[in-house]
Motif scaffolding. Sequence first.
Motif, PDB file in Angstrom:
ATOM      1  N   ARG A  74       6.618 -40.081 -16.214  1.00 36.53           N
ATOM      2  CA  ARG A  74       7.177 -38.746 -16.060  1.00 36.53           C
ATOM      3  C   ARG A  74       8.115 -38.653 -14.867  1.00 36.53           C
ATOM      4  O   ARG A  74       9.067 -37.876 -14.880  1.00 36.53           O
ATOM      5  CB  ARG A  74       6.019 -37.757 -15.896  1.00 36.53           C
ATOM      6  N   ASP A 123      11.986 -35.682 -11.785  1.00 30.96           N
ATOM      7  CA  ASP A 123      11.130 -35.330 -12.919  1.00 30.96           C
ATOM      8  C   ASP A 123      11.900 -35.575 -14.213  1.00 30.96           C
ATOM      9  O   ASP A 123      12.905 -34.916 -14.488  1.00 30.96           O
ATOM     10  CB  ASP A 123      10.714 -33.873 -12.810  1.00 30.96           C
ATOM     11  N   MET A 147      11.252 -34.759 -17.098  1.00 33.46           N
ATOM     12  CA  MET A 147      11.234 -33.609 -18.002  1.00 33.46           C
ATOM     13  C   MET A 147      12.541 -32.814 -17.910  1.00 33.46           C
ATOM     14  O   MET A 147      12.860 -32.055 -18.801  1.00 33.46           O
ATOM     15  CB  MET A 147      10.042 -32.712 -17.708  1.00 33.46           C
TER      16      MET A 147
END
Length: 52
Positions: A10, A47, A49
């Motif tokens: 991640r 990150d 994401m």
Amino acid sequence: MTIREHANCRFLTLDAYLNAVPFYEKNGFRFMNAEDNDPHTRLMYYDLMNLV
């Protein structure tokens, strides 16, 4: 590049040299903690994401 729903990681982490910190900040990296007092590098993360 293909982004899958179930990534194996991640975060990207690095020790950025002080003169490279602006480059990494501009590219979305953030500081790991405010107490990092190393005179040569700063701990940073990205990150993944943010890519989704």
